[in-house]
Design a protein around this motif. Structure first.
Motif, PDB file in Angstrom:
ATOM      1  N   TYR A  92       0.809  -1.222   0.000  1.00  0.00           N
ATOM      2  CA  TYR A  92       0.000   0.000   0.000  1.00  0.00           C
ATOM      3  C   TYR A  92       0.840   1.269   0.000  1.00  0.00           C
ATOM      4  O   TYR A  92       0.316   2.370  -0.187  1.00  0.00           O
ATOM      5  N   ARG A  93       2.157   1.133   0.180  1.00  0.00           N
ATOM      6  CA  ARG A  93       3.029   2.310   0.130  1.00  0.00           C
ATOM      7  C   ARG A  93       3.824   2.380  -1.179  1.00  0.00           C
ATOM      8  O   ARG A  93       4.678   3.262  -1.344  1.00  0.00           O
ATOM      9  N   ARG A  94       3.550   1.491  -2.088  1.00  0.00           N
ATOM     10  CA  ARG A  94       4.231   1.511  -3.383  1.00  0.00           C
ATOM     11  C   ARG A  94       3.339   2.211  -4.421  1.00  0.00           C
ATOM     12  O   ARG A  94       2.116   2.031  -4.394  1.00  0.00           O
ATOM     13  N   PRO A  95       3.928   2.979  -5.352  1.00  0.00           N
ATOM     14  CA  PRO A  95       3.128   3.632  -6.395  1.00  0.00           C
ATOM     15  C   PRO A  95       2.750   2.649  -7.508  1.00  0.00           C
ATOM     16  O   PRO A  95       2.922   2.904  -8.697  1.00  0.00           O
ATOM     17  N   VAL A  96       2.254   1.501  -7.057  1.00  0.00           N
ATOM     18  CA  VAL A  96       1.969   0.362  -7.929  1.00  0.00           C
ATOM     19  C   VAL A  96       0.599  -0.177  -7.541  1.00  0.00           C
ATOM     20  O   VAL A  96       0.255  -0.178  -6.357  1.00  0.00           O
ATOM     21  N   ASN A  97      -0.187  -0.591  -8.515  1.00  0.00           N
ATOM     22  CA  ASN A  97      -1.452  -1.247  -8.208  1.00  0.00           C
ATOM     23  C   ASN A  97      -1.555  -2.513  -9.025  1.00  0.00           C
ATOM     24  O   ASN A  97      -1.048  -2.575 -10.150  1.00  0.00           O
ATOM     25  N   MET A  98      -2.216  -3.518  -8.456  1.00  0.00           N
ATOM     26  CA  MET A  98      -2.284  -4.819  -9.109  1.00  0.00           C
ATOM     27  C   MET A  98      -3.725  -5.196  -9.385  1.00  0.00           C
ATOM     28  O   MET A  98      -4.580  -5.088  -8.513  1.00  0.00           O
ATOM     29  N   ARG A 170      -4.395   6.108  -9.481  1.00  0.00           N
ATOM     30  CA  ARG A 170      -3.378   6.688 -10.365  1.00  0.00           C
ATOM     31  C   ARG A 170      -1.969   6.209 -10.032  1.00  0.00           C
ATOM     32  O   ARG A 170      -1.066   6.994  -9.716  1.00  0.00           O
ATOM     33  N   PRO A 171      -1.765   4.900 -10.120  1.00  0.00           N
ATOM     34  CA  PRO A 171      -0.426   4.366  -9.841  1.00  0.00           C
ATOM     35  C   PRO A 171       0.533   4.711 -10.972  1.00  0.00           C
ATOM     36  O   PRO A 171       0.117   4.956 -12.107  1.00  0.00           O
ATOM     37  N   ARG A 172       1.808   4.704 -10.683  1.00  0.00           N
ATOM     38  CA  ARG A 172       2.794   4.889 -11.749  1.00  0.00           C
ATOM     39  C   ARG A 172       2.908   3.624 -12.591  1.00  0.00           C
ATOM     40  O   ARG A 172       3.232   3.684 -13.776  1.00  0.00           O
ATOM     41  N   VAL A 173       2.674   2.477 -11.925  1.00  0.00           N
ATOM     42  CA  VAL A 173       2.788   1.189 -12.610  1.00  0.00           C
ATOM     43  C   VAL A 173       1.530   0.373 -12.324  1.00  0.00           C
ATOM     44  O   VAL A 173       1.116   0.256 -11.172  1.00  0.00           O
ATOM     45  N   LEU A 174       0.935  -0.176 -13.376  1.00  0.00           N
ATOM     46  CA  LEU A 174      -0.208  -1.073 -13.214  1.00  0.00           C
ATOM     47  C   LEU A 174       0.245  -2.488 -13.539  1.00  0.00           C
ATOM     48  O   LEU A 174       0.811  -2.749 -14.605  1.00  0.00           O
ATOM     49  N   LEU A 175       0.005  -3.401 -12.592  1.00  0.00           N
ATOM     50  CA  LEU A 175       0.367  -4.809 -12.754  1.00  0.00           C
ATOM     51  C   LEU A 175      -0.896  -5.592 -13.062  1.00  0.00           C
ATOM     52  O   LEU A 175      -1.891  -5.466 -12.351  1.00  0.00           O
ATOM     53  N   LEU A 176      -0.855  -6.414 -14.108  1.00  0.00           N
ATOM     54  CA  LEU A 176      -2.033  -7.171 -14.519  1.00  0.00           C
ATOM     55  C   LEU A 176      -1.673  -8.645 -14.642  1.00  0.00           C
ATOM     56  O   LEU A 176      -0.799  -9.012 -15.430  1.00  0.00           O
ATOM     57  N   ASP A 177      -2.331  -9.477 -13.842  1.00  0.00           N
ATOM     58  CA  ASP A 177      -2.056 -10.915 -13.824  1.00  0.00           C
ATOM     59  C   ASP A 177      -3.147 -11.647 -14.594  1.00  0.00           C
ATOM     60  O   ASP A 177      -4.267 -11.792 -14.112  1.00  0.00           O
ATOM     61  N   GLU A 178      -2.814 -12.100 -15.815  1.00  0.00           N
ATOM     62  CA  GLU A 178      -3.776 -12.787 -16.684  1.00  0.00           C
ATOM     63  C   GLU A 178      -5.119 -12.039 -16.702  1.00  0.00           C
ATOM     64  O   GLU A 178      -6.165 -12.627 -16.427  1.00  0.00           O
ATOM     65  N   PRO A 179      -5.142 -10.754 -17.049  1.00  0.00           N
ATOM     66  CA  PRO A 179      -6.361  -9.954 -16.894  1.00  0.00           C
ATOM     67  C   PRO A 179      -7.491 -10.339 -17.834  1.00  0.00           C
ATOM     68  O   PRO A 179      -8.652 -10.012 -17.567  1.00  0.00           O
ATOM     69  N   LEU A 180      -7.172 -11.028 -18.937  1.00  0.00           N
ATOM     70  CA  LEU A 180      -8.202 -11.343 -19.919  1.00  0.00           C
ATOM     71  C   LEU A 180      -8.574 -12.822 -19.926  1.00  0.00           C
ATOM     72  O   LEU A 180      -9.323 -13.283 -20.773  1.00  0.00           O
ATOM     73  N   GLY A 181      -8.060 -13.558 -18.946  1.00  0.00           N
ATOM     74  CA  GLY A 181      -8.238 -15.012 -18.927  1.00  0.00           C
ATOM     75  C   GLY A 181      -9.678 -15.465 -18.822  1.00  0.00           C
ATOM     76  O   GLY A 181     -10.031 -16.545 -19.296  1.00  0.00           O
ATOM     77  N   GLN A 199      -3.694   2.485 -22.081  1.00  0.00           N
ATOM     78  CA  GLN A 199      -2.327   2.686 -21.602  1.00  0.00           C
ATOM     79  C   GLN A 199      -1.680   3.892 -22.281  1.00  0.00           C
ATOM     80  O   GLN A 199      -0.993   4.695 -21.646  1.00  0.00           O
ATOM     81  N   GLN A 200      -1.936   4.040 -23.584  1.00  0.00           N
ATOM     82  CA  GLN A 200      -1.398   5.186 -24.318  1.00  0.00           C
ATOM     83  C   GLN A 200      -2.001   6.494 -23.802  1.00  0.00           C
ATOM     84  O   GLN A 200      -1.295   7.486 -23.596  1.00  0.00           O
ATOM     85  N   GLU A 201      -3.311   6.479 -23.577  1.00  0.00           N
ATOM     86  CA  GLU A 201      -4.020   7.682 -23.139  1.00  0.00           C
ATOM     87  C   GLU A 201      -3.555   8.147 -21.762  1.00  0.00           C
ATOM     88  O   GLU A 201      -3.381   9.344 -21.514  1.00  0.00           O
ATOM     89  N   LEU A 202      -3.335   7.181 -20.851  1.00  0.00           N
ATOM     90  CA  LEU A 202      -2.960   7.529 -19.481  1.00  0.00           C
ATOM     91  C   LEU A 202      -1.459   7.741 -19.310  1.00  0.00           C
ATOM     92  O   LEU A 202      -1.024   8.352 -18.331  1.00  0.00           O
ATOM     93  N   GLY A 203      -0.670   7.215 -20.230  1.00  0.00           N
ATOM     94  CA  GLY A 203       0.775   7.369 -20.135  1.00  0.00           C
ATOM     95  C   GLY A 203       1.389   6.605 -18.980  1.00  0.00           C
ATOM     96  O   GLY A 203       2.441   6.988 -18.456  1.00  0.00           O
ATOM     97  N   LEU A 204       0.749   5.481 -18.571  1.00  0.00           N
ATOM     98  CA  LEU A 204       1.251   4.679 -17.459  1.00  0.00           C
ATOM     99  C   LEU A 204       2.154   3.563 -17.962  1.00  0.00           C
ATOM    100  O   LEU A 204       2.200   3.247 -19.155  1.00  0.00           O
ATOM    101  N   THR A 205       2.853   2.943 -17.022  1.00  0.00           N
ATOM    102  CA  THR A 205       3.636   1.742 -17.308  1.00  0.00           C
ATOM    103  C   THR A 205       2.775   0.537 -16.962  1.00  0.00           C
ATOM    104  O   THR A 205       2.280   0.433 -15.840  1.00  0.00           O
TER     105      THR A 205
END
Length: 379
Positions: A92-98, A170-181, A199-205
């Motif tokens: 919860y303290r990382r600029p990352v969301n999963m 608004r994380p800097r990095v979005l992590l996706l684990d098999e999101p379309l499975g 991803q292009q529109e938001l400019g995120l990683t």
């Protein structure tokens, strides 16, 4: 110099030696008891990159994602984000969301409340939450569904809610684990392009884990192919497909024909390759002029042509018997059984509605390919 296929966009910071990666795995190892899930792995991912971790089940890709998210800690090595060592930093303290494979939506909450949940936990003011949720609903085109609960939505809509919730903070990095499975084939294909546009529109990683080759090839700026806790190759989709660096990568991505043998002569930028049956092929060495000795010649099925007679101008040709045929509409797939029992796969585009002198089962036929159609692999 000829290009290896098209690129998805004009974006390649990894080619700039001065560019600093946003994410860096440095000699990371992860043990679960006696099992090594990630084995001394180093990897760089750049800001605004759509990066895909691809590999078979159990190769370590989800473990790698979870270490970046803070849900697992490395046994050894470091995970860096923008130069900061993430050791001991809770999720919860990382600029990352999963975004998890199951979506993990709260069944008793509406779409609106699901998206707002993380923002409330952070103590954001109510008016700001309402504003952010409204913008997320608009972003994923779910404005009309704000008051519905997850069980009242389709699989694709639930996937969008989970995505909106992950993006709301608004994380800097979005992590996706098999999101379309969990989506059906048609919806998966549509959602792949939606994710790319988003991803292009938001400019995120975006860092995404998948075992689906087509999904990786469609969406990625770069792909890391993994096996047994190691990264075997990191490259653009076109480079992975057209210039695999190992037999595993060649066989894992798409369909491939492999001829085992050795280089018996080199002249300029070409080599004469003799396979174990004694057949010889002229092969362009391309970017690997130093290759020597024993190895494998890998040729994609669509780089081959099948004909009833040997083409007069064919440099590389081998004869066999039509063993199987699959008509797929846009393509026809042929399996040609060689006299030594090996099966060669050929893919032919059906560019015309009618064809004269159609090949059928048990016909004798020739398969041919150009010298630059294949790549020689030494590992």
């Amino acid at each position: 110099m000829a290009s290896l296929g098209s690129i998805r966009r004009d974006f390649a910071p990894w080619t700039n030696p001065e560019a600093k990666p946003l994410i860096r795995f440095e000699n990371v190892t992860k043990h679960f008891g006696s099992h090594t899930a990630v084995d001394n792995l180093s990897l760089s991912i750049y800001e605004r990159e759509f990066f895909v971790l691809l590999g078979p089940s159990g190769c370590g890709k989800t473990t790698l994602l979870r270490m970046l998210g803070g849900f697992e800690q490395p046994t050894s090595g470091r995970v860096l984000l923008d130069g900061q060592d993430l050791s001991g930093v809770p999720p919860y303290r990382r600029p990352v969301n999963m975004m998890f494979q199951s979506y993990a939506l709260f069944p008793h909450m509406t779409v609106e409340k699901n998206i707002a949940f993380g923002l409330k936990q952070e103590g954001m003011p109510k008016d700001k939450i309402a504003e952010r949720v409204a913008s997320m609903l608009k972003l994923v085109k779910l404005e009309k569904y704000a008051a519905r609960k997850p069980h009242q939505l389709s699989g694709g809509q639930r996937q969008r809610v989970a995505l909106a919730r992950a993006l709301a903070k608004r994380p800097r990095v979005l992590l996706l684990d098999e999101p379309l499975g969990a989506l059906d084939k048609k919806l998966r294909e549509e959602t792949q392009f939606e994710l790319m546009d988003l991803q292009q529109e938001l400019g995120l990683t975006f860092v995404i884990v998948t075992h689906d080759q087509d999904e990786a090839m469609t969406m990625a700026d770069r792909i890391a192919v993994m096996d047994a806790g190691k990264v075997l190759q990191v490259a653009t989709p076109a480079e992975i497909y057209e210039a695999p660096n190992s037999r595993f990568v060649a066989e894992f991505i798409g369909s491939i024909n492999i001829f085992d043998g050795e280089i018996v002569e080199k002249k300029g930028g070409t080599a004469r390759f003799r396979d174990k049956s004694g057949s010889e092929f002229l092969v362009s060495l391309g970017a690997n002029p130093q290759v020597n000795g024993s190895g494998s010649l890998a040729v994609r099925p669509e780089k081959m042509t099948i004909t009833r007679q040997r083409p007069a101008d064919a440099v590389n040709a081998i004869e066999g018997e039509v063993w199987d045929i699959a008509y797929l509409g846009d393509l026809t797939l042929y399996n040609l059984k060689l006299d030594d029992g090996r099966i060669i796969k050929i893919s032919m585009m059906n560019s015309r509605r009618t064809v004269e002198d159609v090949l059928t089962w048990y016909d004798r036929a020739w398969v041919s390919f150009a010298p630059d159609a294949g790549v020689i692999l030494t590992r």
